[in-house]
Design an enzyme around this catalytic site. Sequence first.
Site, PDB file in Angstrom:
ATOM      1  CB  THR A 106      -8.244  -6.405   0.824  1.00  0.00           C
ATOM      2  OG1 THR A 106      -9.014  -6.869  -0.287  1.00  0.00           O
ATOM      3  CG2 THR A 106      -7.195  -5.416   0.355  1.00  0.00           C
ATOM      4  CG  LEU A 149      -2.097  -7.348  -0.254  1.00  0.00           C
ATOM      5  CD1 LEU A 149      -2.048  -6.051   0.539  1.00  0.00           C
ATOM      6  CD2 LEU A 149      -1.378  -8.453   0.506  1.00  0.00           C
ATOM      7  CB  SER A 197      -7.740   1.195  12.764  1.00  0.00           C
ATOM      8  OG  SER A 197      -8.627   2.225  13.162  1.00  0.00           O
ATOM      9  CG  ASN A 217       0.473   1.166   4.777  1.00  0.00           C
ATOM     10  OD1 ASN A 217       0.229   1.933   5.713  1.00  0.00           O
ATOM     11  ND2 ASN A 217       0.136   1.461   3.516  1.00  0.00           N
ATOM     12  CB  THR A 224       0.594   3.396  -4.856  1.00  0.00           C
ATOM     13  OG1 THR A 224      -0.677   3.051  -4.300  1.00  0.00           O
ATOM     14  CG2 THR A 224       1.279   2.147  -5.381  1.00  0.00           C
ATOM     15  CB  SER A 225      -1.760   6.921  -2.399  1.00  0.00           C
ATOM     16  OG  SER A 225      -2.628   5.912  -1.917  1.00  0.00           O
ATOM     17  N   GLY A 226      -0.867   7.952   0.269  1.00  0.00           N
ATOM     18  CA  GLY A 226      -1.188   8.074   1.686  1.00  0.00           C
ATOM     19  C   GLY A 226      -0.057   7.733   2.631  1.00  0.00           C
ATOM     20  CE1 TYR A 233     -19.171  -6.060   4.147  1.00  0.00           C
ATOM     21  CE2 TYR A 233     -19.936  -4.023   3.113  1.00  0.00           C
ATOM     22  CZ  TYR A 233     -18.903  -4.829   3.574  1.00  0.00           C
ATOM     23  OH  TYR A 233     -17.592  -4.397   3.474  1.00  0.00           O
ATOM     24  N   GLY A 269       0.803  -1.220   0.000  1.00  0.00           N
ATOM     25  CA  GLY A 269       0.000   0.000   0.000  1.00  0.00           C
ATOM     26  C   GLY A 269       0.831   1.262   0.000  1.00  0.00           C
TER      27      GLY A 269
END
Length: 340
Positions: free
Chosen positions: A142, A95, A176, A121, A44-46, A200, A42
């Site tokens: 994921t 993933l 988290s 991450n 590629t961003s953030g 859901y 993860g």
Amino acid sequence: MFKQLKYFVGSAGSSRFGSKSTAEEVTEACPDLTSITAIITGATSGIGAETAYALAKRGARLILPARSLKAAEEAKARIISECPGSEIIILPLDLSSLASVRSFVSLFLSLDLPLNLLINNAGKFSDRHAISEDGVEMTFATNYLGHFLLTKLLLEKMAETAKVTGIEGRIVNISSTIHSWFTGDGIQYLDLVTRKKIPYDPTKAYSFSKLANVLHTKALSEKLKEMKANVTANCVHPGIVRTRLTRDREGLITDVVFFLASKLLKTIPQAAATTCYVAVHPSLAGVSGKYFSDCNESSTSKLASNGQEALRLWDFSDKLTTEKATFGFRSLLATKQIIV
């Protein structure tokens, strides 16, 4: 109340860092990471991208797995523009697919590189019910199951690298504080939500995947001790920050909520600080099986601290990722090879 006040003012804890610390600040104690090879999912961003940048700036070799190779190439270009000479290798990885995880590991091992650091991450918040190609609820697949298999398949390489180099290996799982929102029997919940036997709830699905990350860390730490591996495993709550994780919920309501909550949010460099601290700071040598928030050790929910539940989830995940190619999730349930 005292904990919340410390967060708002950014006061430092026993680590000498706090909620306002940045990834660059916490890595100042380890200016030379040229001997470190790190896999960061993860990135590629953030938060993942900031973590990658902070480690590359200190000289670490980076392996960036990515579902979108175009996004990964763009992330690589951004890092190299700031850190010329950085060694960054991009490999494909989805993933949510166990076959893709196995393929990634095979490709990585074929490079014959060391592996000192694994940062799990990548994360997904799915607004709608979806099932992975392996027949598992997509958020769990994921955020947790793919990372579980990735870690399992790389453990021997990490133990070997630590033994040969004398450098402690570290595994960092991103969770988290939302993990504490989930209560009840997680495996039974996964069975029911996967088979659409219950409505859901995206937040509940996400909170369970994050609980699984914490439980994974707890069991993994014990497994590493049994292996006598010079590798630690710890878990991190990065803080509240707006990233692409909310991409399924873009719109006016989301924008308004984040604007109103802006004073509570961390910047991305602040959100990446705890990950970087746990990944490379020398003060955490030998520390394993812990949960960190704002660059300091913190407490988890009662369920997340349950050792028996951690081992139960480990056994469940091990069976699922070992037998999947032959049986599938539903078949394992039907033949009672997984007890819910």
